[in-house]
Design a protein around this motif. Structure first.
Motif, short mmCIF file in Angstrom:
data_model
loop_
_atom_site.label_atom_id
_atom_site.label_comp_id
_atom_site.label_asym_id
_atom_site.label_seq_id
_atom_site.Cartn_x
_atom_site.Cartn_y
_atom_site.Cartn_z
N MET A 12 -54.21 35.26 -31.99
CA MET A 12 -54.93 36.35 -32.63
C MET A 12 -54.06 37.61 -32.60
SD MET A 12 -57.84 37.32 -29.77
CE MET A 12 -58.68 38.40 -30.93
N GLY A 13 -54.47 38.60 -33.39
CA GLY A 13 -53.81 39.89 -33.37
C GLY A 13 -52.80 40.07 -34.50
N PRO A 51 -50.35 34.37 -28.81
CA PRO A 51 -51.36 33.58 -28.09
C PRO A 51 -52.53 34.46 -27.65
CG PRO A 51 -49.17 32.91 -27.42
CD PRO A 51 -48.99 34.11 -28.31
N MET A 52 -53.74 33.92 -27.77
CA MET A 52 -54.93 34.72 -27.54
C MET A 52 -54.94 35.36 -26.15
SD MET A 52 -58.91 33.65 -28.13
CE MET A 52 -58.62 33.40 -29.88
N LEU A 104 -55.24 39.37 -25.37
CA LEU A 104 -56.32 39.95 -24.57
C LEU A 104 -55.77 40.71 -23.37
CD1 LEU A 104 -58.88 37.00 -24.73
CD2 LEU A 104 -58.94 39.16 -26.02
N ARG A 105 -54.71 40.18 -22.73
CA ARG A 105 -54.10 40.90 -21.61
C ARG A 105 -53.52 42.23 -22.08
NH1 ARG A 105 -52.32 35.67 -19.71
NH2 ARG A 105 -50.37 35.95 -20.88
N LEU A 141 -53.61 48.12 -22.46
CA LEU A 141 -53.65 49.30 -23.33
C LEU A 141 -54.85 50.17 -23.00
CD1 LEU A 141 -52.50 50.89 -25.71
CD2 LEU A 141 -53.82 49.40 -27.24
N ASN A 142 -56.00 49.56 -22.81
CA ASN A 142 -57.20 50.33 -22.45
C ASN A 142 -57.02 51.04 -21.12
OD1 ASN A 142 -58.62 49.67 -24.77
ND2 ASN A 142 -59.58 47.86 -23.85
N GLN A 143 -56.35 50.37 -20.17
CA GLN A 143 -56.10 51.00 -18.89
C GLN A 143 -55.20 52.22 -19.03
OE1 GLN A 143 -54.54 47.70 -16.64
NE2 GLN A 143 -56.58 46.97 -16.00
N LEU A 144 -54.17 52.11 -19.88
CA LEU A 144 -53.28 53.24 -20.12
C LEU A 144 -54.01 54.40 -20.78
CD1 LEU A 144 -50.07 51.40 -21.40
CD2 LEU A 144 -50.31 52.68 -19.26
#
Length: 340
Positions: A314-315, A320-321, A325-326, A331-334
């Motif tokens: 995906m993406g 690889p999915m 997701l990782r 990115l959200n943590q940053l």
């Protein structure tokens, strides 16, 4: 329940008849003579309707349903409301599909060739065909038994259609060999020129598209989808494949058996898909790639490299999915850190 303005009112059936048609088992054999009049959703069904539960998210609707009978997986039987008759099967959605087909069998017109169709004298039309108004059928076309060619369809010279094919209104087919039990929905385009040209400072130079489209058996091509013929060699679609509406398949694509291509996908030229590949909606696939058998690509992904068999990607660019997701988590943590 279907609108009887558009669908014929179904004939009632006993649960024993339904069970036999869909390969299900009655939870209580004494319910065999119970009569159901129609199929309906869990939330709209009445006590003479047949409903189904496949997705556990709808378990609450199942527990509150007023349906007379429900098709379910055996694991869901303990959640059934009192008095509801149960048809048990490991594949509830497939069984519902078979039940709906039994209540609403597809009707087709009687064999007939319209006086307003234009058919070349050399064309061969099989037994039991229906050819609608303003259809055009070219030179040396071969159409198998039981064909259903709807109004304003255009079948170009030399095309071959197998038995029991249906071509929807305003569709066009050229440079194609099509197998048995294939359905082309309205507005489908099969066999037109691929997007091939040489780039030159003095102007683009068109590359003649000298191949064909070869389509297997038991295939559906959704409305307004396009499959280009090959430049050299063929564009091929494997048997059992289903293509949704508004899909573009470029020249020399090779697609294996049983693929599922959801709406608004685009597959660029010379890409190869193995068997049972699934592309979610709006997936874009670059040219000259290989996607392995049983691979799955999530909606809106952009595929720029080969995908091994049985992997889920995906993406954009697709990866690889688990990797995607990782990365999303990181990115959200940053982002959260920058807000502090």
């Amino acid at each position: 329940m279907a609108d009887t303005q558009f669908f014929k009112k179904p004939h009632p059936m006993s649960l024993a008849q339904v069970a036999a048609k869909i390969g299900a088992t009655l939870a209580h054999p004494e319910d065999a003579d119970f009569i159901v009049q129609d199929v309906a959703t869990l939330d709209k069904a009445t006590n003479d309707n047949l409903a189904f539960l496949d997705n556990p998210k709808y378990r609450d609707q199942f527990s509150a349903t007023k349906a007379g009978a429900v098709i379910i997986h055996p694991d869901m039987a303990p959640f059934a409301p009192q008095g509801v008759k149960l048809l048990l099967t490991p594949t509830p959605y497939k069984s519902y599909a078979l039940a709906a087909q039994a209540f609403y069998p597809e009707s087709r017109p009687d064999a007939h060739i319209s006086d307003m169709a234009r058919i070349h004298p050399s064309a061969k039309i099989g037994n039991g065909a229906y050819i609608g108004d303003f259809v055009t059928i070219g030179e040396n076309v071969v159409i198998g038994d039981g064909a259903w060619i709807e109004s304003h369809a255009a079948i170009g010279h030399g095309v071959q259609l197998g038995n029991n094919c249906r071509v929807g209104p305003h569709s066009s087919v050229s440079h194609a060999i099509i197998g048995n039990n294939v359905r082309l929905y309205p507005g489908v385009r099969i066999g037109q020129d691929g997007f091939g040209f040489a780039i030159d400072p003095t102007g683009f130079v068109k590359v003649p598209q000298l191949g064909r489209v070869v389509i297997g058996d038991h295939i559906e091509i959704g409305a307004n989808s396009c499959i280009d013929r090959g430049a050299q060699g063929d564009t091929t679609i494997g048997s059992g494949t289903w293509v949704d509406n508004l899909v573009q398949i470029g020249h020399n694509v090779k697609m294996g058996r049983g693929c599922v291509i959801v709406s608004q996908c685009g597959i660029a030229g010379s890409t190869e898909l193995g068997d049972f590949v699934v592309l979610g909606g709006q997936v874009g696939v670059a040219g000259h790639l290989k996607i392995g058998s049983m691979a799955r690509v999530a909606a809106k992904s952009g595929v720029t490299k080969n995908i091994p068999p049985k992997e889920e990607w995906m993406g954009y660019p697709a990866m690889p999915m688990k990797t995607f997701l990782r990365q999303t988590v990181k990115l959200n943590q940053l982002v959260q850190k920058t807000k502090v």
